[in-house]
Design a protein around this motif. Structure first.
Motif, PDB file in Angstrom:
ATOM      1  N   GLU A  53      21.848  33.202  -6.187  1.00 63.09           N
ATOM      2  CA  GLU A  53      21.787  32.008  -7.035  1.00 63.09           C
ATOM      3  C   GLU A  53      20.563  32.040  -7.951  1.00 63.09           C
ATOM      4  O   GLU A  53      20.627  31.592  -9.101  1.00 63.09           O
ATOM      5  CB  GLU A  53      21.784  30.737  -6.186  1.00 63.09           C
ATOM      6  CG  GLU A  53      21.862  29.478  -7.042  1.00 63.09           C
ATOM      7  CD  GLU A  53      21.958  28.192  -6.234  1.00 63.09           C
ATOM      8  OE1 GLU A  53      21.833  27.116  -6.840  1.00 63.09           O
ATOM      9  OE2 GLU A  53      22.162  28.279  -5.003  1.00 63.09           O
ATOM     10  N   ARG A  54      19.443  32.557  -7.473  1.00 62.79           N
ATOM     11  CA  ARG A  54      18.253  32.647  -8.335  1.00 62.79           C
ATOM     12  C   ARG A  54      18.513  33.565  -9.530  1.00 62.79           C
ATOM     13  O   ARG A  54      18.137  33.253 -10.663  1.00 62.79           O
ATOM     14  CB  ARG A  54      17.052  33.156  -7.526  1.00 62.79           C
ATOM     15  CG  ARG A  54      16.420  32.095  -6.642  1.00 62.79           C
ATOM     16  CD  ARG A  54      15.058  32.546  -6.135  1.00 62.79           C
ATOM     17  NE  ARG A  54      15.125  33.755  -5.313  1.00 62.79           N
ATOM     18  CZ  ARG A  54      15.347  33.746  -3.999  1.00 62.79           C
ATOM     19  NH1 ARG A  54      15.522  32.597  -3.366  1.00 62.79           N
ATOM     20  NH2 ARG A  54      15.381  34.879  -3.314  1.00 62.79           N
ATOM     21  N   GLU A  55      19.167  34.694  -9.267  1.00 62.82           N
ATOM     22  CA  GLU A  55      19.495  35.611 -10.355  1.00 62.82           C
ATOM     23  C   GLU A  55      20.450  34.948 -11.337  1.00 62.82           C
ATOM     24  O   GLU A  55      20.304  35.078 -12.566  1.00 62.82           O
ATOM     25  CB  GLU A  55      20.114  36.886  -9.772  1.00 62.82           C
ATOM     26  CG  GLU A  55      20.354  38.000 -10.791  1.00 62.82           C
ATOM     27  CD  GLU A  55      21.661  37.856 -11.547  1.00 62.82           C
ATOM     28  OE1 GLU A  55      21.748  38.363 -12.685  1.00 62.82           O
ATOM     29  OE2 GLU A  55      22.599  37.235 -11.006  1.00 62.82           O
ATOM     30  N   LEU A  56      21.430  34.225 -10.796  1.00 64.83           N
ATOM     31  CA  LEU A  56      22.408  33.524 -11.623  1.00 64.83           C
ATOM     32  C   LEU A  56      21.737  32.479 -12.507  1.00 64.83           C
ATOM     33  O   LEU A  56      21.972  32.425 -13.722  1.00 64.83           O
ATOM     34  CB  LEU A  56      23.446  32.866 -10.705  1.00 64.83           C
ATOM     35  CG  LEU A  56      24.349  31.777 -11.294  1.00 64.83           C
ATOM     36  CD1 LEU A  56      25.175  32.349 -12.438  1.00 64.83           C
ATOM     37  CD2 LEU A  56      25.231  31.187 -10.207  1.00 64.83           C
ATOM     38  N   ARG A  57      20.892  31.659 -11.911  1.00 64.89           N
ATOM     39  CA  ARG A  57      20.213  30.619 -12.694  1.00 64.89           C
ATOM     40  C   ARG A  57      19.258  31.230 -13.713  1.00 64.89           C
ATOM     41  O   ARG A  57      19.038  30.664 -14.794  1.00 64.89           O
ATOM     42  CB  ARG A  57      19.481  29.655 -11.760  1.00 64.89           C
ATOM     43  CG  ARG A  57      20.441  28.756 -10.965  1.00 64.89           C
ATOM     44  CD  ARG A  57      19.707  27.674 -10.190  1.00 64.89           C
ATOM     45  NE  ARG A  57      20.632  26.815  -9.457  1.00 64.89           N
ATOM     46  CZ  ARG A  57      21.259  25.762  -9.974  1.00 64.89           C
ATOM     47  NH1 ARG A  57      21.041  25.431 -11.256  1.00 64.89           N
ATOM     48  NH2 ARG A  57      22.077  25.034  -9.248  1.00 64.89           N
ATOM     49  N   GLY A  58      18.708  32.389 -13.394  1.00 59.97           N
ATOM     50  CA  GLY A  58      17.866  33.090 -14.356  1.00 59.97           C
ATOM     51  C   GLY A  58      18.662  33.516 -15.585  1.00 59.97           C
ATOM     52  O   GLY A  58      18.189  33.404 -16.727  1.00 59.97           O
ATOM     53  N   GLY A 100      25.592  19.433 -15.606  1.00 60.93           N
ATOM     54  CA  GLY A 100      24.458  19.066 -14.760  1.00 60.93           C
ATOM     55  C   GLY A 100      24.249  19.987 -13.571  1.00 60.93           C
ATOM     56  O   GLY A 100      23.150  20.025 -13.014  1.00 60.93           O
ATOM     57  N   LEU A 101      25.272  20.718 -13.164  1.00 56.55           N
ATOM     58  CA  LEU A 101      25.112  21.624 -12.025  1.00 56.55           C
ATOM     59  C   LEU A 101      24.112  22.726 -12.332  1.00 56.55           C
ATOM     60  O   LEU A 101      23.393  23.188 -11.450  1.00 56.55           O
ATOM     61  CB  LEU A 101      26.458  22.257 -11.650  1.00 56.55           C
ATOM     62  CG  LEU A 101      27.514  21.351 -11.027  1.00 56.55           C
ATOM     63  CD1 LEU A 101      28.708  22.182 -10.583  1.00 56.55           C
ATOM     64  CD2 LEU A 101      26.964  20.550  -9.859  1.00 56.55           C
ATOM     65  N   ALA A 102      24.080  23.158 -13.575  1.00 57.88           N
ATOM     66  CA  ALA A 102      23.198  24.261 -13.944  1.00 57.88           C
ATOM     67  C   ALA A 102      21.845  23.786 -14.450  1.00 57.88           C
ATOM     68  O   ALA A 102      20.831  24.438 -14.215  1.00 57.88           O
ATOM     69  CB  ALA A 102      23.880  25.123 -15.009  1.00 57.88           C
ATOM     70  N   PHE A 103      21.824  22.622 -15.125  1.00 57.97           N
ATOM     71  CA  PHE A 103      20.579  22.170 -15.761  1.00 57.97           C
ATOM     72  C   PHE A 103      20.416  20.661 -15.601  1.00 57.97           C
ATOM     73  O   PHE A 103      20.497  19.897 -16.566  1.00 57.97           O
ATOM     74  CB  PHE A 103      20.579  22.549 -17.242  1.00 57.97           C
ATOM     75  CG  PHE A 103      20.611  24.023 -17.481  1.00 57.97           C
ATOM     76  CD1 PHE A 103      19.462  24.788 -17.379  1.00 57.97           C
ATOM     77  CD2 PHE A 103      21.807  24.658 -17.778  1.00 57.97           C
ATOM     78  CE1 PHE A 103      19.490  26.156 -17.572  1.00 57.97           C
ATOM     79  CE2 PHE A 103      21.849  26.027 -17.983  1.00 57.97           C
ATOM     80  CZ  PHE A 103      20.691  26.777 -17.873  1.00 57.97           C
ATOM     81  N   ALA A 104      20.166  20.257 -14.372  1.00 63.14           N
ATOM     82  CA  ALA A 104      19.996  18.826 -14.103  1.00 63.14           C
ATOM     83  C   ALA A 104      18.729  18.280 -14.741  1.00 63.14           C
ATOM     84  O   ALA A 104      18.609  17.060 -14.966  1.00 63.14           O
ATOM     85  CB  ALA A 104      19.964  18.584 -12.594  1.00 63.14           C
ATOM     86  N   ASP A 105      17.765  19.150 -15.058  1.00 67.66           N
ATOM     87  CA  ASP A 105      16.473  18.701 -15.581  1.00 67.66           C
ATOM     88  C   ASP A 105      16.431  18.625 -17.102  1.00 67.66           C
ATOM     89  O   ASP A 105      15.441  18.165 -17.670  1.00 67.66           O
ATOM     90  CB  ASP A 105      15.355  19.639 -15.099  1.00 67.66           C
ATOM     91  CG  ASP A 105      15.558  21.070 -15.577  1.00 67.66           C
ATOM     92  OD1 ASP A 105      16.733  21.500 -15.651  1.00 67.66           O
ATOM     93  OD2 ASP A 105      14.556  21.737 -15.880  1.00 67.66           O
ATOM     94  N   LEU A 106      17.475  19.081 -17.787  1.00 67.35           N
ATOM     95  CA  LEU A 106      17.500  19.052 -19.239  1.00 67.35           C
ATOM     96  C   LEU A 106      18.370  17.906 -19.739  1.00 67.35           C
ATOM     97  O   LEU A 106      19.309  17.486 -19.055  1.00 67.35           O
ATOM     98  CB  LEU A 106      18.062  20.372 -19.785  1.00 67.35           C
ATOM     99  CG  LEU A 106      17.213  21.623 -19.586  1.00 67.35           C
ATOM    100  CD1 LEU A 106      17.922  22.821 -20.204  1.00 67.35           C
ATOM    101  CD2 LEU A 106      15.832  21.459 -20.190  1.00 67.35           C
ATOM    102  N   PRO A 107      18.092  17.385 -20.937  1.00 64.58           N
ATOM    103  CA  PRO A 107      18.966  16.338 -21.505  1.00 64.58           C
ATOM    104  C   PRO A 107      20.410  16.846 -21.593  1.00 64.58           C
ATOM    105  O   PRO A 107      20.649  17.954 -22.093  1.00 64.58           O
ATOM    106  CB  PRO A 107      18.371  16.111 -22.898  1.00 64.58           C
ATOM    107  CG  PRO A 107      16.951  16.554 -22.788  1.00 64.58           C
ATOM    108  CD  PRO A 107      16.948  17.695 -21.821  1.00 64.58           C
TER     109      PRO A 107
END
Length: 228
Positions: free
Chosen positions: A135-140, A170-177
């Motif tokens: 998952e870390r590689e994927l999110r990277g 939101g699953l991939a980038f909950a912290d971004l607008p």
């Protein structure tokens, strides 16, 4: 470790600590669409005019995809070429696809199954993270494309298009607008990066999700009207 699009989508959906699926309904559609897209990428199925045909029955070597391929061979054979609609397959498959994908993640040691009883009565299964490396590689990879505007490879673009079609930004980038993420996802999803069968798999998943959502709204509205 090579993982399927469906497994990547499921890893994004499962909360790392609690093991609860976030936006389980949308994730189910995306997982089913991911399996179909992976089979199209592997040259095992083709989509034309919203219909599925099996073009190569040779196993891919991936247990998750090969199980889906066997099911598709049987289903398409029973339906016939004119009635094997991709939206019908996705509607039939999305719940089963999630169970199969989670089981495969457990077999790989990426998540672990925990069983609980809700209120001491109802059995509940959760799947917290056991190995976060994939998952870390994927999110990277996703961050490189969305945050830094790098050009995605075909698989990453396909994954983003699936997330966009299922409205799982939101699953991939909950912290971004959300608006920023949606805009970039839409830009990638509209790109000329995918073979036609892969693009059709994603479009048909989108159609199936929209149809189910519309039917749900209609049913709810009718129920409220009846009560009123």
């Amino acid at each position: 470790m090579h993982v399927t699009l469906a497994e990547e989508l499921m890893l994004l959906s499962l909360d790392d600590e609690s093991g609860v699926a976030k936006d389980g309904s949308g994730a189910g559609w995306a997982v089913a669409g991911g399996l179909l897209a992976d089979l199209a990428l592997a040259g095992r199925v083709a989509l034309d005019g919203g219909r599925i045909s099996v073009t190569d029955r040779t196993p891919t070597g991936d247990p998750l995809l090969d199980e889906r391929l066997e099911r598709l061979v049987e289903w398409v054979g029973r339906k016939g070429p004119d009635r094997a609609k991709a939206t019908d397959w996705l509607t039939k498959d999305h719940a089963t696809a999630v169970r199969a994908t989670v089981q495969r993640l457990c077999e790989r040691g990426l998540v672990v199954e925990e069983r609980h009883r809700l209120l001491g009565l109802f059995p509940v299964r959760r799947y917290p993270e056991a190995d976060g490396s994939v998952e870390r590689e994927l999110r990277g990879r996703l961050a490189a494309v969305i945050r830094h505007h790098e050009t995605p490879d075909v698989r990453t673009a396909t994954l983003i298009a699936l997330l966009h079609a299922a409205r799982l930004h939101g699953l991939a980038f909950a912290d971004l607008p959300r608006a920023r993420v949606e805009l970039r996802f839409a830009e990638i999803a509209a790109g000329d990066w995918a073979a036609e069968s892969v693009g059709q798999a994603i479009r048909n998943m989108h159609v199936a999700v929209a149809a189910i959502a519309a039917a749900t709204v209609a049913t709810t509205t009718a129920a409220v009207t009846a009560v009123s």
